[in-house]
Design an enzyme around this catalytic site. Structure first.
Site, mmCIF file in Angstrom:
data_model
loop_
_atom_site.group_PDB
_atom_site.id
_atom_site.type_symbol
_atom_site.label_atom_id
_atom_site.label_comp_id
_atom_site.label_asym_id
_atom_site.label_seq_id
_atom_site.Cartn_x
_atom_site.Cartn_y
_atom_site.Cartn_z
ATOM 1 C CG ASP A 10 -0.261 0.078 2.530
ATOM 2 O OD1 ASP A 10 0.964 -0.161 2.560
ATOM 3 O OD2 ASP A 10 -0.925 0.333 3.557
ATOM 4 N NE ARG B 36 -4.380 1.164 2.828
ATOM 5 C CZ ARG B 36 -4.875 -0.054 2.604
ATOM 6 N NH1 ARG B 36 -4.567 -1.055 3.386
ATOM 7 N NH2 ARG B 36 -5.654 -0.285 1.555
ATOM 8 N N PRO C 229 7.891 -5.523 4.780
ATOM 9 C CG PRO C 229 5.668 -6.041 5.311
ATOM 10 C CD PRO C 229 7.091 -6.528 5.496
#
Length: 603
Positions: free
Chosen positions: A47, A240, A329
């Site tokens: 993301d 997000r 990540p």
């Protein structure tokens, strides 16, 4: 079985494969993209999108959509164990500290959303992803070292796929003869394994869970990128899009039973999103945390840090993205590194396929991106240890300190943002005349700066004049062209550029504007110069002539020569590669060195 020929067959429709496909779509190449998934990613996965990737997306005309659909992250926050047993905030800082970043923030958009940027851009160009398609055989039909392998027009790669469409029961096999094959099929890449390419590296013992959900919490930094160290473990908070939050949650030593010691795979069935949120709530004390509504996506993983021993076989079968490097990540590097790979590769494939460059150009892909991947793993070893290590307390005086964590953010900021990536000297990176543009580092990306169109006085960022259209950009910086100091050397340069022996003629393939885009930037004053004051070779369009001056509002522009370390009286020629990186620089009177640069790899 059916048979067909293609220029490039891309196996895997993740961000890396789609970046390459979109870069070449609609440019006269026969490209196909196949993927085993029946549908694309709909939630979760990668993301984070870093500032350099923003600039790359802008060069393809996709940044506006990212700004519209993603969420911007401008702040970091840091928490450590507090005196009462919970956590306390230590500091807040800017998320990005790189002064030359055009977009000085990180963004988040789930992987499927980012993939759709490319899919939607490709569709009008006639390129679609062929789904439910898996490879079964991949082989080179030509012998190593044969003339066929050295001929970019040949189809030496024979590739057989099985088309597993639910509505097809006959003619489900096809033999594809490809000039090149690109494997962008993930960490467990079938292409990499089929070619016998080994991965160097291993796994850590750090086990983490990831969960995307809508939080109900009183934690004040839930909308910042927040690093939390507590006596109960660590969390990375990543805001997000659409009010979602992603938590990376460290799982304790007892959770190592999740890991199969033989395969180093994590058994996801032994975990749950509820357990991840429960663990996170314990770490966040004294703040509360609950999930609001359904969890959107979650997974658990063990950190692996590996790089492929090579990125290509005979310069014909190449791998990119997770197929050739894996890492944790939490620094938001995966999707960025993967797209960076094929942004680097796409223009090189285009030049070889068109017959504009020698096959040796493709070797610079592995040289540049494998070195980057190795640096990425070394960075990740430090980064993941800082996140996963225990915080320093009275009981753990050798634990991770806030100073160490913040120091790493600052030390690696250029690398993690992508802004500081530098490619080493090669046939496409020549720093012989670095001094004539001392702050515009050869091998690094072109620094963004606002200049003023001479014709209409409109300010424009130079990045918007350097689109990823597979052309080299020749940017000529010259003194005031309304005086002899600038006009005389510019006329001399025009004569040399239009001579039959110049690189424009030798490598222009009948129309040099198909290969080279020329810009002219002068130190003249905005209102005392016309775009027609420069020779015709520098003004294929009125927008190609600019001045280094401020706009009428006095808000932008000016100081470009100083920003790039170019003497406003001497000027310089700056060659920007199609991927936006500075290939070489030279004085205005050294066109022969620019000729030699292109002679090193172009036909």
């Amino acid at each position: 079985m059916q048979e067909s020929n293609v220029d490039l067959l891309i196996i895997g429709a993740g961000p890396s494969g789609l970046m390459c496909a979109n870069a070449l779509a609609g440019r006269g190449f026969n490209v196909r993209v196949v993927d085993k998934r029946a549908v694309g990613v709909v939630a979760g996965q990668a993301d984070g999108i870093q500032p350099r990737t923003h600039e790359i997306l802008q060069s393809y005309g996709l940044m506006e959509r990212l700004l519209r659909e993603g969420v911007e992250i401008h702040r970091n926050a840091f928490y450590n164990p507090g005196p009462s047993g919970g956590i306390e905030r230590i500091e807040r800082t800017a998320a990005i500290s790189q002064p030359t970043a055009r977009y000085p923030f990180t963004m988040c958009r789930h992987q499927g959303g980012t993939e759709n940027f490319f899919i939607d851009a490709m569709r009008p160009k006639g390129l679609e992803v062929e789904r439910s398609t898996v490879p079964t055989v991949l082989e080179l039909s030509a012998d190593s070292g044969s003339s066929e392998l050295r001929d970019p027009a040949a189809h030496p790669v024979k590739f057989q796929v099985v088309l597993q469409h639910l509505d097809r029961t006959e003619n489900d096999r096809e033999v594809v003869h490809a000039k090149f094959v690109l494997g962008t099929d993930g960490a467990h890449s079938w292409v990499r394994k089929a070619m016998g390419i080994k991965m160097d590296g291993g796994h850590t013992e750090f086990v983490w869970g990831v969960v995307d959900f809508f939080p109900d919490t009183d934690f004040p930094d839930i909308r910042a990128r927040t690093v939390i160290h507590s006596v109960h473990g660590s969390i990375l908070v990543v805001p997000r899009e659409g009010d979602l939050v992603r938590l990376y949650v460290q799982l304790s030593d007892v959770d190592l039973k999740l890991v199969d010691k033989q395969t180093n795979r994590v058994d996801k069935g032994q975990a749950s999103p509820e357990k991840l949120i429960e663990t996170a709530a314990k770490i966040l004390q004294p703040y509360y945390l609950r999930a609001f509504g359904d969890v959107q996506w979650w997974t658990v993983y063990i950190i692996g840090q590996r790089v492929a021993e090579k990125f290509s076989v005979e310069d014909r079968i190449l791998i990119a993205g997770d197929a050739c490097h894996t890492h944790s990540p939490k620094a938001g590097q995966g999707m960025n590194a993967s797209m960076g790979d094929t942004h680097n590769l796409a223009w090189k494939l285009a030049y070889v396929l068109r017959g504009w460059a020698d096959m040796s150009l493709l070797r610079t892909y592995e040289a540049e991106r494998r070195k980057f991947a190795q640096d990425l793993i070394e960075f990740d070893k430090v980064w993941s240890t800082l996140f996963s290590g225990k915080p320093r307390t009275a009981q753990h005086d050798d634990g991770v300190t806030h100073e160490a964590t913040l120091g790493a953010f600052r030390k690696f900021g250029g690398f993690s943002s992508g802004i500081g990536i530098r490619y080493a000297t090669s046939i496409i990176v020549d720093n012989k005349h670095q001094d004539c543009a001392s702050k515009l580092i050869v091998g690094e990306r072109m620094i963004p700066h606002v200049f003023i169109h001479t014709a209409d006085a409109k300010p424009v960022n130079i990045h918007d004049l350097l689109p990823a259209d597979t052309r080299f950009k020749i940017v000529v910086f010259v003194a005031d062209v309304t005086t002899d100091v600038g006009a005389v050397p510019l006329r001399g340069l025009a004569e040399r550029l239009t001579a039959e022996s110049s690189f424009l003629r030798r490598f222009g393939h009948g129309n040099h504007l198909d290969v080279f885009d020329i810009l002219c930037i002068t130190s003249a004053e905005r209102d005392k110069v016309d775009y027609t004051d420069v020779p015709e070779v520098f003004r294929s369009h009125w927008s190609k002539v600019l001045v280094d001056d401020v706009d009428y509002a006095g808000r932008s522009g000016g100081g470009g020569f100083a920003t790039y370390g170019i003497d406003p009286k001497s000027g310089a020629i700056v060659v920007v590669r199609p991927d936006g990186y500075v290939g070489t620089v030279a004085p205005l009177d050294r066109v022969e060195d620019i000729d030699a640069y292109f002679s090193g790899f172009m036909l």
